[in-house]
Write a protein that holds these residues in place. Structure first.
Motif, PDB file in Angstrom:
ATOM      1  N   CYS B  11      31.002   8.650 -41.598  1.00 29.24           N
ATOM      2  CA  CYS B  11      31.029   7.466 -42.581  1.00 29.24           C
ATOM      3  C   CYS B  11      30.075   7.595 -43.687  1.00 29.24           C
ATOM      4  O   CYS B  11      29.262   6.885 -44.166  1.00 29.24           O
ATOM      5  CB  CYS B  11      30.215   6.348 -41.573  1.00 29.24           C
ATOM      6  SG  CYS B  11      29.047   6.653 -40.388  1.00 29.24           S
ATOM      7  N   GLY B  12      30.443   8.863 -44.499  1.00 26.27           N
ATOM      8  CA  GLY B  12      30.356   8.923 -45.955  1.00 26.27           C
ATOM      9  C   GLY B  12      30.933   7.808 -46.684  1.00 26.27           C
ATOM     10  O   GLY B  12      31.579   7.016 -46.117  1.00 26.27           O
ATOM     11  N   GLY B  13      31.240   8.255 -47.918  1.00 22.26           N
ATOM     12  CA  GLY B  13      31.719   7.106 -48.961  1.00 22.26           C
ATOM     13  C   GLY B  13      32.900   6.550 -48.468  1.00 22.26           C
ATOM     14  O   GLY B  13      33.096   5.381 -48.249  1.00 22.26           O
ATOM     15  N   VAL B  39      35.797   0.218 -32.411  1.00 21.32           N
ATOM     16  CA  VAL B  39      35.171   0.311 -31.028  1.00 21.32           C
ATOM     17  C   VAL B  39      34.134   1.329 -31.286  1.00 21.32           C
ATOM     18  O   VAL B  39      33.285   1.444 -30.259  1.00 21.32           O
ATOM     19  CB  VAL B  39      36.125   0.805 -29.827  1.00 21.32           C
ATOM     20  CG1 VAL B  39      36.999  -0.466 -29.520  1.00 21.32           C
ATOM     21  CG2 VAL B  39      36.940   1.913 -29.953  1.00 21.32           C
ATOM     22  N   GLY B  40      34.202   2.157 -32.007  1.00 23.32           N
ATOM     23  CA  GLY B  40      33.041   3.286 -32.483  1.00 23.32           C
ATOM     24  C   GLY B  40      33.140   3.872 -33.663  1.00 23.32           C
ATOM     25  O   GLY B  40      34.193   3.669 -34.393  1.00 23.32           O
ATOM     26  N   VAL B  41      32.098   4.321 -34.346  1.00 23.41           N
ATOM     27  CA  VAL B  41      31.681   4.760 -35.590  1.00 23.41           C
ATOM     28  C   VAL B  41      30.612   5.935 -35.446  1.00 23.41           C
ATOM     29  O   VAL B  41      29.681   5.807 -34.819  1.00 23.41           O
ATOM     30  CB  VAL B  41      31.151   3.796 -36.706  1.00 23.41           C
ATOM     31  CG1 VAL B  41      30.814   4.545 -38.034  1.00 23.41           C
ATOM     32  CG2 VAL B  41      32.025   2.529 -36.498  1.00 23.41           C
ATOM     33  N   GLY B  42      30.960   7.062 -35.831  1.00 23.36           N
ATOM     34  CA  GLY B  42      30.261   8.271 -35.565  1.00 23.36           C
ATOM     35  C   GLY B  42      29.930   8.991 -36.921  1.00 23.36           C
ATOM     36  O   GLY B  42      31.045   9.089 -37.758  1.00 23.36           O
ATOM     37  N   LEU B  47      26.608   8.434 -32.742  1.00 24.09           N
ATOM     38  CA  LEU B  47      27.934   7.733 -32.445  1.00 24.09           C
ATOM     39  C   LEU B  47      27.536   6.351 -31.896  1.00 24.09           C
ATOM     40  O   LEU B  47      26.840   6.356 -30.967  1.00 24.09           O
ATOM     41  CB  LEU B  47      28.660   8.468 -31.441  1.00 24.09           C
ATOM     42  CG  LEU B  47      29.855   7.704 -31.017  1.00 24.09           C
ATOM     43  CD1 LEU B  47      31.020   7.538 -32.216  1.00 24.09           C
ATOM     44  CD2 LEU B  47      30.506   8.379 -29.670  1.00 24.09           C
ATOM     45  N   VAL B  48      28.016   5.173 -32.467  1.00 20.33           N
ATOM     46  CA  VAL B  48      27.526   3.887 -31.859  1.00 20.33           C
ATOM     47  C   VAL B  48      28.871   3.435 -31.386  1.00 20.33           C
ATOM     48  O   VAL B  48      30.131   3.507 -32.131  1.00 20.33           O
ATOM     49  CB  VAL B  48      27.037   3.045 -32.783  1.00 20.33           C
ATOM     50  CG1 VAL B  48      25.526   3.384 -33.367  1.00 20.33           C
ATOM     51  CG2 VAL B  48      27.910   3.077 -34.098  1.00 20.33           C
ATOM     52  N   LEU B  76      22.452   6.522 -38.010  1.00 18.22           N
ATOM     53  CA  LEU B  76      22.984   5.367 -37.203  1.00 18.22           C
ATOM     54  C   LEU B  76      22.273   5.037 -35.871  1.00 18.22           C
ATOM     55  O   LEU B  76      22.346   3.882 -35.606  1.00 18.22           O
ATOM     56  CB  LEU B  76      24.383   5.979 -36.935  1.00 18.22           C
ATOM     57  CG  LEU B  76      25.761   6.204 -37.707  1.00 18.22           C
ATOM     58  CD1 LEU B  76      26.755   6.778 -37.352  1.00 18.22           C
ATOM     59  CD2 LEU B  76      25.844   4.783 -38.428  1.00 18.22           C
ATOM     60  N   SER B  77      21.425   5.979 -35.487  1.00 22.69           N
ATOM     61  CA  SER B  77      20.708   5.640 -34.331  1.00 22.69           C
ATOM     62  C   SER B  77      19.997   4.321 -34.723  1.00 22.69           C
ATOM     63  O   SER B  77      19.477   3.629 -33.572  1.00 22.69           O
ATOM     64  CB  SER B  77      19.832   6.775 -33.966  1.00 22.69           C
ATOM     65  OG  SER B  77      18.852   7.094 -34.908  1.00 22.69           O
ATOM     66  N   LYS B  78      19.501   4.225 -35.939  1.00 21.62           N
ATOM     67  CA  LYS B  78      18.722   2.909 -36.253  1.00 21.62           C
ATOM     68  C   LYS B  78      19.391   1.502 -35.462  1.00 21.62           C
ATOM     69  O   LYS B  78      18.894   0.333 -35.475  1.00 21.62           O
ATOM     70  CB  LYS B  78      18.671   2.862 -37.540  1.00 21.62           C
ATOM     71  CG  LYS B  78      17.136   2.338 -37.997  1.00 21.62           C
ATOM     72  CD  LYS B  78      17.039   2.452 -39.708  1.00 21.62           C
ATOM     73  CE  LYS B  78      15.867   1.180 -39.717  1.00 21.62           C
ATOM     74  NZ  LYS B  78      16.085   0.632 -41.000  1.00 21.62           N
ATOM     75  N   LEU B  79      20.738   1.632 -35.388  1.00 22.03           N
ATOM     76  CA  LEU B  79      21.364   0.582 -35.059  1.00 22.03           C
ATOM     77  C   LEU B  79      21.394   0.018 -33.715  1.00 22.03           C
ATOM     78  O   LEU B  79      21.699  -1.023 -33.365  1.00 22.03           O
ATOM     79  CB  LEU B  79      22.856   0.727 -35.534  1.00 22.03           C
ATOM     80  CG  LEU B  79      23.172   0.833 -37.138  1.00 22.03           C
ATOM     81  CD1 LEU B  79      24.181   1.415 -37.245  1.00 22.03           C
ATOM     82  CD2 LEU B  79      23.301  -0.623 -37.729  1.00 22.03           C
TER      83      LEU B  79
END
Lengths: 376, 376
Positions: B11-13, B39-42, B47-48, B76-79
């Motif tokens: 999930c760069g630019g 369903v997922g983004v890493g 990875l969430v 991402l772990s902030k989410l």
């Protein structure tokens, strides 16, 4: 092996090239796990159909013989001697095609391929959509009829392909569909979509009189038998209408502003083709030459283009910068410039031969292959 | 409503632009009976994942928050505070993605989208293919690894899309696939597939020194942080390899002849970026200027191109006619000329912006939508 059964309507130049391509691509498609099964081929008078629709198509040697028969200007009904088919004649053709569609459409799936140039196929196509068939068109007429017809055909948009209706095999429709489905808003489209008019405009740019250029184009086989069919702009307008409708414009052919290169007084109702070529055209030379010179004095050139912008859809001569993809266009290539959010300063440009039976058939074949995920 | 579940890797630019596009296209896709369920983004570290994989995806406001978090350079772990997801961290990421693939891949189908720039994703992608997943790539690395990896990924070619690996969103791969499936033999392909090198070559053509042009390109953000990453030609070679492999050439990156615009003695192992920009580049000015002048004396220009012809695949500077689509190229547009049986005298030309996160993401999104027939 995935089997795609198909019926071909129209076996003029494009239809014949398609059949030859299907035969010559057998091993290629087979290596991709694909088999194109031609179960029927028809023209305006006759229809030949495989005698065991669910199990086999017309054989390759039969298809090549069919191409030979049609090339020789003979009737398809001649093929009934050949053995492996049944032959039907007008007026039972359309009914028979629909019978096949209802018979095998739901079981194996069926692609109806329209390589005719007729408005009559739309009845069959509309009903075939209801029966779950896929449709591939090189024929522009069904897509440029009423909005109601258009919507009906696109009731299941994934089952409809029509790349070769605009720019022959050039990937115009595929590219535009990708832009639409990625949500990239189209600002405007401008294109030269007639090889004939592209040739004519680049020749008059060099100072040649219009009359001379059109006569030469006719000799070269670039024009329709009556060149007014090209010069009137209706063919370009049909292509423009198809593009506009893909972009969501609910417009009809009569909402398009069309500039004809000849006046009504020289129309087919008033003048014979010979008269037009010998006398009519000469009267048009000066006006075009004046316009060419005026454009040149602004550093521009004249191109016969379609422009689609918002709800506006126009077809006619425009003055364009010499140093743009359209301005640089020479000869009979088609070119389309698409301006979107992603392609705002510089357009996405697609250019290449936009006519020819072989190229058109290539586009139709790629469309058929691209439907494969809908078949089992 | 047809649902396409997907996991985004990277999930760069490009990845962020893709998520934003998916969200902004909700109503468009919905009107087409389509729902893209993320369903997922890493990324490389975290990875969430949606907390109810089979029933719902990550919400749109969550996805936009994710874009904000990544833009701000945060993790991402902030989410995980956000509620609707579970978060996993390296090294359990790849295992978790494969768990999801095995869990929902066979039930609902799953698209794994690779918008990373990493070679590490290939392990996941290979295994996901076995599990019946579809794959969409903007990442060139998995396709330019070994032939074995390439063949494995293309075991089910209809499930693989990768338009944005060459020319960003330009319809290069889609067009080439259409040509291949219509059995139109490709004679050769020549293209300028680096916006950076396109810009550099058209600027030196105007008489500017290479050193000055490269420095300006860096300031304009046209180059990688180390411009040698562009000038070395490896990025173009990867694109050429992908095109060559689509045409059936079973070759590897090391079989491609690559001309670098700087000598080994100025490589990253020998010289810092600053040294290269301040001193190294100056030593290259004269040679390039001599070549530009020699080309001009033949009425030609220099372009940094890839050429694919039969089993030959080359990347480097070529002298080309000023009056050809490639010769006329200015600025950072990409252009590809494809010569086939149908396009023999005049090529099929595709031209436009071949870089940029938004354009690349548009290509990825069109690829995802184009897979819809494989989903129920």
């Amino acid at each position: 092996m995935k089997i795609i059964p198909l019926i071909l309507m129209g076996c003029g130049g494009v239809g014949r090239q398609l059949l030859q391509r299907i035969v010559s691509c057998r091993s290629l498609h087979s290596s991709q796990g694909l088999c194109l099964r031609v179960v029927g081929v028809g023209d305006s008078k006759s229809l030949v159909v495989s005698d065991d629709l669910l199990r086999k198509g017309l054989g390759d040697s039969f298809l090549l013989e069919l191409c030979r028969v049609k090339s020789a200007g003979e009737s398809l009904s001649k093929l009934c001697d050949f053995g492996e088919c049944r032959t039907f004649v007008h007026p039972e053709l359309q009914g028979r095609i629909l019978e096949i569609a209802s018979q095998i459409g739901k079981i194996t799936g069926l692609v109806i391929v329209d390589c005719s140039a007729s408005s009559d196929t739309i009845v069959v196509l509309r009903k075939a959509v209801d029966m779950g068939c896929c449709i591939v068109m090189a024929n522009k007429k069904p897509l440029t009829s009423t909005m109601e017809d258009f919507k009906k055909l696109f009731m299941y948009p994934r089952r409809i392909r029509h790349e070769s209706t605009v720019g022959a095999g050039l990937p115009v429709i595929a590219s535009l569909n990708r832009i639409v489905s990625s949500g990239d808003p189209v600002d405007h489209i401008i294109g030269s979509l007639s090889g004939t008019l592209g040739y004519v405009m680049s020749e008059v740019e060099d100072g040649k009189p219009l009359s001379q250029v059109v006569r030469a184009a006719k000799v070269l086989g670039y024009t329709e038998p009556d060149p007014r069919d090209d010069l009137g702009g209706m063919d370009v307008a049909r292509k423009a209408l198809i593009l506009a409708r893909i972009l969501g414009n609910q417009i009809n052919l009569d909402s398009i502003q069309i500039e004809s290169l000849y006046p009504k007084e020289m129309g087919p109702d008033v003048m014979t083709v010979e008269d037009f070529l010998d006398r009519g055209l000469l009267l048009l030379d000066k006006d075009i030459q004046d316009r060419v010179e005026k454009a040149a004095s602004n550093g521009n050139v004249l191109r016969y283009v379609c422009v689609i912008e918002g709800s506006r859809c126009e077809v006619g001569i425009q003055e364009l910068p010499k140093n743009s993809p359209l301005g640089r266009l020479r000869g009979s290539d088609n070119v389309l410039e698409i301006y979107t959010r992603c392609y705002s300063d510089q357009p996405l440009v697609i250019q290449g031969a936009g006519a020819g039976n072989d190229t058109t058939a290539a586009g139709v074949l790629a469309d058929i292959v691209d439907l494969q995920d809908l078949f089992s």
